[in-house]
Design an enzyme around this catalytic site. Structure first.
Site, PDB file in Angstrom:
ATOM      1  CB  SER A   1      48.029  43.662  56.425  1.00 13.68           C
ATOM      2  OG  SER A   1      49.395  43.633  56.817  1.00 13.68           O
TER       3      SER A   1
ATOM      4  CG  ASN B   1      56.348  53.578  58.126  1.00 12.57           C
ATOM      5  OD1 ASN B   1      55.673  52.621  58.492  1.00 12.57           O
ATOM      6  ND2 ASN B   1      56.334  54.743  58.748  1.00 12.57           N
TER       7      ASN B   1
ATOM      8  CG  HIS C   1      23.969  57.224  16.737  1.00 18.07           C
ATOM      9  ND1 HIS C   1      24.019  58.099  17.790  1.00 18.07           N
ATOM     10  CD2 HIS C   1      24.497  57.891  15.666  1.00 18.07           C
ATOM     11  CE1 HIS C   1      24.533  59.246  17.396  1.00 18.07           C
ATOM     12  NE2 HIS C   1      24.843  59.150  16.107  1.00 18.07           N
TER      13      HIS C   1
ATOM     14  CB  SER D   1      20.909  27.526  30.067  1.00 22.14           C
ATOM     15  OG  SER D   1      19.775  27.539  30.912  1.00 22.14           O
TER      16      SER D   1
ATOM     17  CE  LYS E   1      20.600  31.466  26.351  1.00 25.10           C
ATOM     18  NZ  LYS E   1      20.258  31.912  27.720  1.00 25.10           N
TER      19      LYS E   1
ATOM     20  CG  ASN F   1      24.332  31.505  28.152  1.00 28.53           C
ATOM     21  OD1 ASN F   1      23.522  31.812  27.281  1.00 28.53           O
ATOM     22  ND2 ASN F   1      23.994  30.809  29.227  1.00 28.53           N
TER      23      ASN F   1
ATOM     24  CD  GLU G   1      26.905  37.253  29.319  1.00 26.88           C
ATOM     25  OE1 GLU G   1      26.088  37.187  28.403  1.00 26.88           O
ATOM     26  OE2 GLU G   1      26.816  36.568  30.359  1.00 26.88           O
TER      27      GLU G   1
ATOM     28  CE1 TYR H   1      51.941  52.610  55.669  1.00 26.95           C
ATOM     29  CE2 TYR H   1      51.435  52.583  58.014  1.00 26.95           C
ATOM     30  CZ  TYR H   1      51.336  52.014  56.759  1.00 26.95           C
ATOM     31  OH  TYR H   1      50.623  50.859  56.579  1.00 26.95           O
TER      32      TYR H   1
ATOM     33  CD  GLN I   1      46.745  46.669  57.484  1.00 21.65           C
ATOM     34  OE1 GLN I   1      47.678  46.781  58.279  1.00 21.65           O
ATOM     35  NE2 GLN I   1      45.591  46.107  57.826  1.00 21.65           N
TER      36      GLN I   1
ATOM     37  CE  LYS J   1      50.789  46.555  52.272  1.00 20.50           C
ATOM     38  NZ  LYS J   1      50.132  47.750  52.871  1.00 20.50           N
TER      39      LYS J   1
END
Length: 457
Positions: free
Chosen positions: A23, A110, A156, A277, A283, A285, A290, A317, A322, A325
């Site tokens: 890890s 642990n 709506h 773009s 453009k 954007n 987004e 444990y 692992q 994380k």
């Protein structure tokens, strides 16, 4: 390289197996927290007579040397040492000799890793709360500049009633305030020490868990050693709080994207938070908005991923844990980045008040004002609703708006209409008069700004 736990093994794993099980590629993020926990542990060892003061001094000095090297980016981690704990212990032994091996007395990886993650999330939760404050400040400042800026309110995604733009922005202020409350409330469960729980059953050494907890600034200890090493509720709660906050940011991102489109043109985003773009020169954007909208799904995924990892695990444990994380680290990176981006985007956003004004004068969002007007004169609201609906239909057929109708047409629809109806129909008046508690009326919005400012202080 010999494993620090390899005494009973006669065969080493192949390199690719080591890489799969290790890890260190991601838990090196915990390097400073791991050292902080070790410094507290060795200090407690000395206070309890488990180690001599000479050993405590040597180990503490070695850990402080590693901390300095870590802060300078000078530590080299090895997959052979699997994780941050064994890497640092190996480095400590290289630094000060065999006495470094005494550090792990009366603890396990642990309780060590659990302690690291509590420390990590404690620090990051404070950072998140501060960043929420910064975004709230940006929203509040923009609201203060736009109390009497009027735009169409929607239900709506259809024009509904005119509202103050400040009122709309402050809706997100209060969403974020609840998010902040959730992170703050969770802090007491993060600020709890598992250190000293050992692998699962505690230890035979005469430790004082409360002492190491005090050194680390924890408010309490886990009452049960099994629970201490297997609990990941505090991470799940952080991921859940983060998911809800990202949902709020995604809704604001969606509205921002709509508002700056050619169809709305209510706002213009600063160039610093927009992109172009590669093929279409015209453009501009809203890519940052987004991205935040898109990254919301990523944060949701981290929450559901950990819930799934934990759902069938027996105590205590298991290596499955692992997997707790990477999603946590990714969520921290995602939400802190999103909050910073949004604070800048809101602060620099240009509000097109002229476009908003034209919009509210070219729709039927003032229709409710007519119904309320008739109801205030004694006509049952349902009848008033029917009268106004017929007037809207008349306007649609004639290609005009309610304010364009003649007094004769209003009188024909209902005798209760008077000349003051043309004042009532003005968007400014429609917003101003909605002064119920929490409403969009200017006086209510000003009161909300004062309350919001006091909360931020």
């Amino acid at each position: 390289m010999k494993k620090l736990w390899g005494g009973r093994f006669t065969k080493s794993a192949e390199e690719w197996v080591d890489e799969f099980g290790a890890s260190i590629s991601f838990d090196q993020e915990l390097v400073l927290e791991d050292i902080e926990g070790s410094l507290a542990h060795v200090k407690m060892q000395g206070e309890c007579g488990i180690l001599s003061q000479e050993d405590v001094t040597a180990i503490s000095n070695g850990l402080l040397t590693l901390k300095e090297r870590a802060e300078n980016g000078e530590l080299q981690f090895s997959v052979k040492m699997e994780d941050i704990h064994l890497n640092l212990e190996s480095m400590l032994i290289d630094e000060i000799g065999p006495v470094g091996g005494k550090l792990h007395t009366a603890r396990s990886r642990n309780d060590q890793v659990a302690t690291d993650m509590h420390l990590y999330l404690r620090n990051r939760t404070k950072e998140v709360i501060n960043l929420i404050n910064e975004l709230q400040t940006a929203l509040l400042n923009k609201a203060k500049d736009n109390v009497e800026t009027i735009l169409p309110g929607y239900t709506h995604l259809q024009r509904a009633q005119p509202i103050s733009f400040a009122h709309h922005l402050l809706a997100y202020f209060w969403m974020l305030e609840r998010d902040k409350e959730r992170f703050t409330e969770s802090f007491k469960r993060i600020n709890k020490s598992p250190l000293g729980a050992g692998a699962l059953a505690g230890t035979t050494f005469p430790i004082k868990r409360e002492l190491s907890a005090e050194y680390l600034g924890f408010s309490s200890i886990y009452e049960n050693s099994l629970d201490a090493v297997s609990d990941r509720d505090f991470i799940l709660e952080f991921l859940s709080n983060s998911s809800m906050m990202m949902m709020h940011l995604s809704r604001l991102a969606e509205e921002t994207i709509l508002w700056c489109s050619q169809e709305f043109q209510f706002v213009e985003l600063d160039d610093a938070f927009s992109t172009g773009s590669s093929i279409m020169p015209q453009k501009k954007n809203p890519d940052m908005a987004e991205l935040i909208r898109g990254k919301t799904g990523r944060v949701y995924g981290n929450l559901f991923g950990l819930l799934t990892v934990l759902k069938g695990l027996p105590l205590a444990y298991n290596k499955d844990m692992q997997e707790d994380k990477e999603g946590m680290f990714d969520t921290v990176k995602t939400i802190t980045g999103s909050l910073k981006i949004f604070a800048g985007m809101i602060s620099t956003m240009k509000v097109r008040t002229d476009v908003m004004e034209r919009a509210v004068k070219s729709d039927f969002s003032n229709a409710t004002e007519l119904a309320d007007y008739l109801a205030s004169k004694g006509l049952p609201f349902r009848e008033a609703h029917e009268v106004v609906g017929q007037l809207v239909l008349t306007c649609i057929n004639q290609g005009c708006y309610l304010a364009d109708l003649s007094m004769d047409q209003f009188k024909e629809a209902n005798a209760l209409f008077e000349d003051d109806i043309y004042v009532v129909l003005q968007p400014y008046e429609a917003v101003k008069r909605r002064n119920s508690a929490g409403g969009t009326g200017f006086a209510q919005v000003q009161a909300a700004i004062v309350k919001a400012e006091s909360l931020l202080k």
